[in-house]
Write an enzyme that holds these catalytic residues in place. Structure first.
Site, PDB file in Angstrom:
ATOM      1  N   ASP A 278      -9.039  -4.507  -5.654  1.00 14.17           N
ATOM      2  CA  ASP A 278      -8.489  -3.811  -4.490  1.00 14.17           C
ATOM      3  C   ASP A 278      -9.253  -2.508  -4.287  1.00 14.17           C
ATOM      4  O   ASP A 278      -9.265  -1.647  -5.162  1.00 14.17           O
ATOM      5  CB  ASP A 278      -7.005  -3.516  -4.720  1.00 14.17           C
ATOM      6  CG  ASP A 278      -6.301  -3.005  -3.467  1.00 14.17           C
ATOM      7  OD1 ASP A 278      -6.925  -2.235  -2.707  1.00 14.17           O
ATOM      8  OD2 ASP A 278      -5.131  -3.362  -3.262  1.00 14.17           O
TER       9      ASP A 278
ATOM     10  N   SER B 175       0.830  -1.202   0.000  1.00 14.10           N
ATOM     11  CA  SER B 175       0.000   0.000   0.000  1.00 14.10           C
ATOM     12  C   SER B 175       0.868   1.256   0.000  1.00 14.10           C
ATOM     13  O   SER B 175       1.683   1.442  -0.905  1.00 14.10           O
ATOM     14  CB  SER B 175      -0.949  -0.070   1.201  1.00 14.10           C
ATOM     15  OG  SER B 175      -1.989   0.852   1.099  1.00 14.10           O
TER      16      SER B 175
ATOM     17  N   HIS C  42      -7.387  -5.890  -0.219  1.00 12.70           N
ATOM     18  CA  HIS C  42      -6.309  -4.911  -0.288  1.00 12.70           C
ATOM     19  C   HIS C  42      -4.992  -5.589   0.024  1.00 12.70           C
ATOM     20  O   HIS C  42      -4.725  -5.940   1.163  1.00 12.70           O
ATOM     21  CB  HIS C  42      -6.586  -3.774   0.701  1.00 12.70           C
ATOM     22  CG  HIS C  42      -5.525  -2.708   0.689  1.00 12.70           C
ATOM     23  ND1 HIS C  42      -5.018  -2.190  -0.480  1.00 12.70           N
ATOM     24  CD2 HIS C  42      -4.889  -2.065   1.709  1.00 12.70           C
ATOM     25  CE1 HIS C  42      -4.119  -1.268  -0.183  1.00 12.70           C
ATOM     26  NE2 HIS C  42      -4.015  -1.180   1.127  1.00 12.70           N
TER      27      HIS C  42
END
Length: 519
Positions: free
Chosen positions: A459, A231, A486
């Site tokens: 995602d 991320s 995610h």
């Protein structure tokens, strides 16, 4: 990558502008010091010891007490333009390799604001005694301002956190806008006062974190960096690749941010990603006759609004009447569940319970998102998210632009639209006391070795196309995972985990166009 109800426009963050350097001992950048001025930091020896005192959450304490982990503190300049001035201390956690060691594998879980030490300890349990734990020292670090690192970002005490979560900010009138902006201005002031002042706030961005990472690489004894970033951690990785391409051995970037996107465009796309995840959840839920949103997925958004919007005027009891569920918490708890399809059953139970007048499950999901422990104490994850985003992101200081962004975000994710109209209040970053340190751009990464970028089709937080774009920007290899969650690396999907392991150990990339699916 988080999306916080505190700052509507801070749903995601962009890649910073980092000065490139061909030195192996540090980027100079922004008129900073010659690398020789940083030698005392690069040459420091880490003093390793038990990790128990490094735990900053109730859940981490038993894990950090495991003797297989050892911890240390890394000293770095608070301001790289003044390396002889005050310093910061970064918390480092390590699990030593059990076999023929290649080097260190540095891990960052994202946020910004999440603890890398906690992430490494958690990842240790997932990879067990496999090849990665045999060949690498697994290393996590708390970036400057985060977790157990000092100085630590601090904006709200626990009581102020509870008040913030109950604060609606849904009044679009001039008086409502003025009240919200007053609160946001106060938030910025508190962050500065409680975190160590403007010098701390000015130097917590990704620009400075990547310099810290290079000092950590050297202190760990690694000539080249092997890195796994999730991320927001992909921003750290790609920014490091731009600042120190000659110091990279391997980069795995999972759940990517597009470094060229504006903050506003990325915010809208992330909201669209969460709506896509909500729609996928609703379609799955509709297969069950007891689905709290009904059996017609096309009506799920309206059903969700009908369940949650009444909370604006009348919060419901939770935790046997000891707490209440607010409208912002109901939305936040839902967003938390949308990060991972395994949480969909909990979301269904939470919505069903809400329909009966009990907000306990949604509140606990919101607690998880906001970093509230069972003891009622909050970590600084979300506060660090806001502070770091305010120096990493472009700022909106025009209310008309802010209103347009919020309108576009609500249109992209109608499930989280409160229906009261656009509150065009400027967010805390508009009142930040120090300037931003980044801007969107195409990374310049000449000399970077092959990298592996992983992107998941469903995602919600970092939509798939961002991974495609980052792979192109870094001239890297793209691995696609078909799923709704995610990030996915080293989370039990053999196709993905095997590809990551082979790449990190011997540099073998998956064939172009590789698509992985859940087994």
């Amino acid at each position: 990558m988080r999306s916080t109800t505190l700052v509507a426009a801070l749903c995601s963050a962009g890649l910073l502008l980092v000065a490139c350097s061909q030195s192996t001992t540090g980027a100079t950048g922004r008129g900073g010091p010659d690398p020789t001025q940083l030698s005392r930091f690069y040459e420091q020896k880490l003093s390793w010891g038990p990790c128990a005192d490094f735990a900053t959450s109730e859940s981490d304490r038993p894990t950090f007490s495991d003797p297989k982990f050892d911890c240390a503190r890394l000293e770095v300049p608070l301001d790289y333009a003044a390396p002889d001035g005050p310093t910061a201390q970064l918390a480092i956690l390590r699990q030593r390799a059990t076999g023929q060691r290649i080097g260190s594998l540095l891990v960052n879980p994202g946020g910004p604001g999440s603890s890398g030490a906690s992430a490494a300890a958690s990842l240790s349990g997932r990879i067990g005694q496999g090849q990665l734990s045999q060949r690498f020292d697994l290393v996590g670090f708390d970036p400057r301002g985060v977790g157990a690192s000092t100085p630590t970002i601090d904006c709200l005490d626990d009581a102020e956190w509870e008040a913030e979560r109950a604060d609606l900010d849904v009044d679009p009138s001039p008086a409502g806008v003025e009240q919200t902006e007053s609160e946001n201005r106060q938030y910025a002031q508190r962050c500065a006062q409680r975190s160590g002042g403007d010098p701390v706030l000015a130097n917590v961005g990704t620009r400075d974190v990547v310099r810290d990472v290079d000092i950590l690489r050297a202190a760990l004894g690694d000539q080249k960096l092997s890195y796994l970033g999730y991320s927001y951690g992909t921003r750290i990785g790609s920014a490091y690749a731009e600042a120190f391409p000659q110091n990279v051995r391997a980069l795995v970037l999972d759940g990517a941010l597009d470094p060229t996107q504006t903050t506003a465009d990325r915010t809208v796309k992330q909201n669209a990603g969460f709506q896509q995840a909500f729609d996928a959840y609703a379609a799955d839920c509709a297969k069950r006759p007891d689905c709290p949103l009904g059996t017609d997925p096309a009506k799920a958004t309206a059903a969700f609004q009908a369940l949650t919007r009444p909370l604006i005027d009348a919060p419901v009891r939770a935790e046997n009447g000891t707490r209440t569920l607010s409208y912002p918490d109901a939305v936040t708890g839902t967003i938390q569940a949308l990060y991972l399809s395994q949480l969909w059953p909990a979301l269904s139970r939470g919505l069903s319970l809400l329909a009966s007048g009990d907000g306990t499950i949604l509140l606990r999901l919101a607690d998880l998102y906001n970093g509230r422990g069972a003891d009622g104490h909050y970590g600084n994850d979300i506060e660090a998210f806001v502070v770091i985003s305010c120096v990493d992101e472009e700022r909106i200081t025009d209310r008309a632009q802010q209103a347009d962004l919020i309108r576009r975000a609500n249109e992209a994710a109608p499930f989280r639209d409160d229906g009261r109209g656009v509150v065009a209040a400027l967010d805390p970053c508009a009142f930040w006391p120090v300037p931003p340190t980044s801007q969107p751009h195409v990374p310049q990464v000449q000399g970077l070795p092959p990298t592996l970028i992983i992107s998941t089709t469903g995602d919600p937080a970092t939509p798939y196309q961002a991974g495609v774009d980052l792979a192109k920007a870094l001239n890297g290899s793209l691995l696609t995972y078909e799923g709704t969650q995610h990030t996915v690396a080293l989370q039990g999907v053999p196709c993905v985990d095997d590809a990551v392991t082979k790449y990190l150990i011997d540099g073998t990339l998956p064939p172009p166009g590789t698509v992985c699916r859940a087994s």
